[in-house]
Design an enzyme around this catalytic site. Structure first.
Site, PDB file in Angstrom:
ATOM      1  N   GLU A   1      -6.492   4.742   8.481  1.00  0.00           N
ATOM      2  CA  GLU A   1      -6.387   6.425   7.904  1.00  0.00           C
ATOM      3  C   GLU A   1      -7.337   6.545   7.272  1.00  0.00           C
ATOM      4  OE1 GLU A   1      -1.375   5.132   7.810  1.00  0.00           O
ATOM      5  OE2 GLU A   1      -2.648   5.523   5.554  1.00  0.00           O
TER       6      GLU A   1
ATOM      7  N   HIS B   1      -9.509   1.267   6.082  1.00  0.00           N
ATOM      8  CA  HIS B   1      -7.398   1.237   6.573  1.00  0.00           C
ATOM      9  C   HIS B   1      -7.705   2.248   7.759  1.00  0.00           C
ATOM     10  CE1 HIS B   1      -3.766   2.280   7.336  1.00  0.00           C
ATOM     11  NE2 HIS B   1      -3.546   1.081   5.861  1.00  0.00           N
TER      12      HIS B   1
ATOM     13  N   SER C   1       3.839  -2.121  10.305  1.00  0.00           N
ATOM     14  CA  SER C   1       5.729  -2.079  10.136  1.00  0.00           C
ATOM     15  C   SER C   1       6.282  -3.585   9.718  1.00  0.00           C
ATOM     16  CB  SER C   1       6.464  -2.011  11.601  1.00  0.00           C
ATOM     17  OG  SER C   1       5.581  -0.543  11.994  1.00  0.00           O
TER      18      SER C   1
ATOM     19  N   GLY D   1       3.620  -0.906   4.258  1.00  0.00           N
ATOM     20  CA  GLY D   1       3.429   0.286   3.684  1.00  0.00           C
ATOM     21  C   GLY D   1       4.268   1.000   3.213  1.00  0.00           C
ATOM     22  N   GLY D   2       5.352   0.934   4.183  1.00  0.00           N
ATOM     23  CA  GLY D   2       6.537   1.983   3.387  1.00  0.00           C
ATOM     24  C   GLY D   2       7.320   1.233   3.492  1.00  0.00           C
TER      25      GLY D   2
ATOM     26  N   GLU E   1      -5.013  -4.966  10.449  1.00  0.00           N
ATOM     27  CA  GLU E   1      -3.644  -3.623  11.437  1.00  0.00           C
ATOM     28  C   GLU E   1      -4.151  -3.191  12.100  1.00  0.00           C
ATOM     29  OE1 GLU E   1      -1.634  -2.628   7.067  1.00  0.00           O
ATOM     30  OE2 GLU E   1      -3.551  -1.578   7.283  1.00  0.00           O
TER      31      GLU E   1
ATOM     32  N   ASN F   1       0.757  -1.248  -0.206  1.00  0.00           N
ATOM     33  CA  ASN F   1       0.246   0.108  -0.346  1.00  0.00           C
ATOM     34  C   ASN F   1       0.756   1.152  -0.258  1.00  0.00           C
ATOM     35  OD1 ASN F   1      -1.888   1.861   0.410  1.00  0.00           O
ATOM     36  ND2 ASN F   1      -2.449   1.458   2.127  1.00  0.00           N
ATOM     37  N   TRP F   2       0.555   2.398  -1.118  1.00  0.00           N
ATOM     38  CA  TRP F   2       1.732   2.998  -1.044  1.00  0.00           C
ATOM     39  C   TRP F   2       1.853   4.085  -0.410  1.00  0.00           C
ATOM     40  CZ3 TRP F   2       5.034   4.685  -6.176  1.00  0.00           C
ATOM     41  CH2 TRP F   2       6.101   2.883  -6.320  1.00  0.00           C
ATOM     42  N   LYS F   3       0.131   4.326  -0.267  1.00  0.00           N
ATOM     43  CA  LYS F   3      -0.277   5.523   1.014  1.00  0.00           C
ATOM     44  C   LYS F   3      -0.002   6.203  -0.080  1.00  0.00           C
ATOM     45  CE  LYS F   3      -0.013   3.255   5.431  1.00  0.00           C
ATOM     46  NZ  LYS F   3       0.192   3.749   6.466  1.00  0.00           N
TER      47      LYS F   3
ATOM     48  N   GLY G   1       3.370   2.036  10.997  1.00  0.00           N
ATOM     49  CA  GLY G   1       4.799   2.520  10.477  1.00  0.00           C
ATOM     50  C   GLY G   1       5.068   3.468  12.197  1.00  0.00           C
TER      51      GLY G   1
END
Length: 256
Positions: free
Chosen positions: A101, A99, A214, A235-236, A169, A12-14, A175
């Site tokens: 967020e 999600h 993470s 994610g990241g 999650e 997921n690049w967000k 993150g």
């Protein structure tokens, strides 16, 4: 990891990525052209601005391309939104809904997430439905209560193992570099599995349950060893090919 369920590694690049990032998508698409791709599925969800180009870049790759959200309606006066049909029209195959967020920053309710997942199903997309507890809920022992509520309210009745993926999650781990204990993850995934089986029978037994929060190349193997972890939502660490492919390589041990 339950080996009878085909695993999924999703990125997921967000709100990250421009045209300059397309080389990373191409590198990931090329990097998963290995024999392992016969045993696991891989997915990348870039921002909507890159969706169509990404599907074209990966046309000859086993890497699927999806989106990060969709509207619950097919069309209409919804400025700035995209529908599940629009995602499918760009050759996307999956969409993330619910999600944390989105739930937090856009006040999305369980029922709205459910409607979005249903819209994804209607458009022929696989919905990745995210669930998870906050730090307060975790510390106060409410994790399973939160998961029970979100599963009941966010997952449509028409969900099947083919149309639906569940992603656990824990909000406090996303993150942050923090990882729940193995016991925490095993308990959460086992509870989600039991709830899915009770509601959907064999369909629930076959649904993929991903862990997210993470995730990195350093911990991916240990996470995949946990029962009912059928893949990972990253994610990241999915923004750069070298990091994503290190996590991809961690799946090799599951088939050794």
């Amino acid at each position: 990891m339950t080996k009878t369920i085909r695993p999924l590694l999703a990125g997921n690049w967000k709100m990250n990525g421009t045209r300059a990032s397309l080389d990373q998508i191409k590198a990931i698409g090329d990097g998963v052209k290995t024999p392992l791709s016969d045993k696991i599925d891989t997915l990348l969800c870039p921002p909507a601005t890159l969706l169509y180009v990404a599907t074209a870049l990966c046309d000859d790759s086993p890497l699927a391309i999806g989106a990060q959200d969709c509207h619950q309606q097919v069309s209409g006066p919804h400025t700035g939104d995209i529908s599940a049909e629009m995602i499918a029209d760009c050759f996307g195959t999956h969409v993330i809904v619910g999600h944390s967020e989105r739930r937090r920053n856009h006040a999305e309710s369980d029922m709205l997430v459910r409607a979005k997942a249903h819209a994804a199903h209607e458009a022929g997309l696989t919905a990745i439905i995210c669930l998870g507890e906050t730090a307060y809920e975790h510390n106060s022992g409410q994790t399973l209560d939160v998961l029970k509520r979100e599963l009941a309210s966010s997952v449509p009745d028409d969900s099947t193992a083919e149309s639906t993926v569940i992603a656990y999650e824990p909000v406090w781990a996303i993150g942050s570099g923090l990882i729940p204990t193995r016991e925490n993850i095993e308990e959460a995934h086992g509870f989600i599995r039991s709830e899915l089986v009770e509601r959907f029978g064999n369909g629930g037994a076959g649904m993929r349950i991903l862990y997210g929060g993470s995730v990195s190349g350093a911990n991916a193997r240990d996470l995949l060893d946990i029962p009912n972890v059928n893949g990972l939502l990253v994610g990241g660490q999915s923004l750069k090919a070298v990091d994503f492919l290190a996590i991809y390589a961690a799946f090799e041990r599951q088939f050794a």
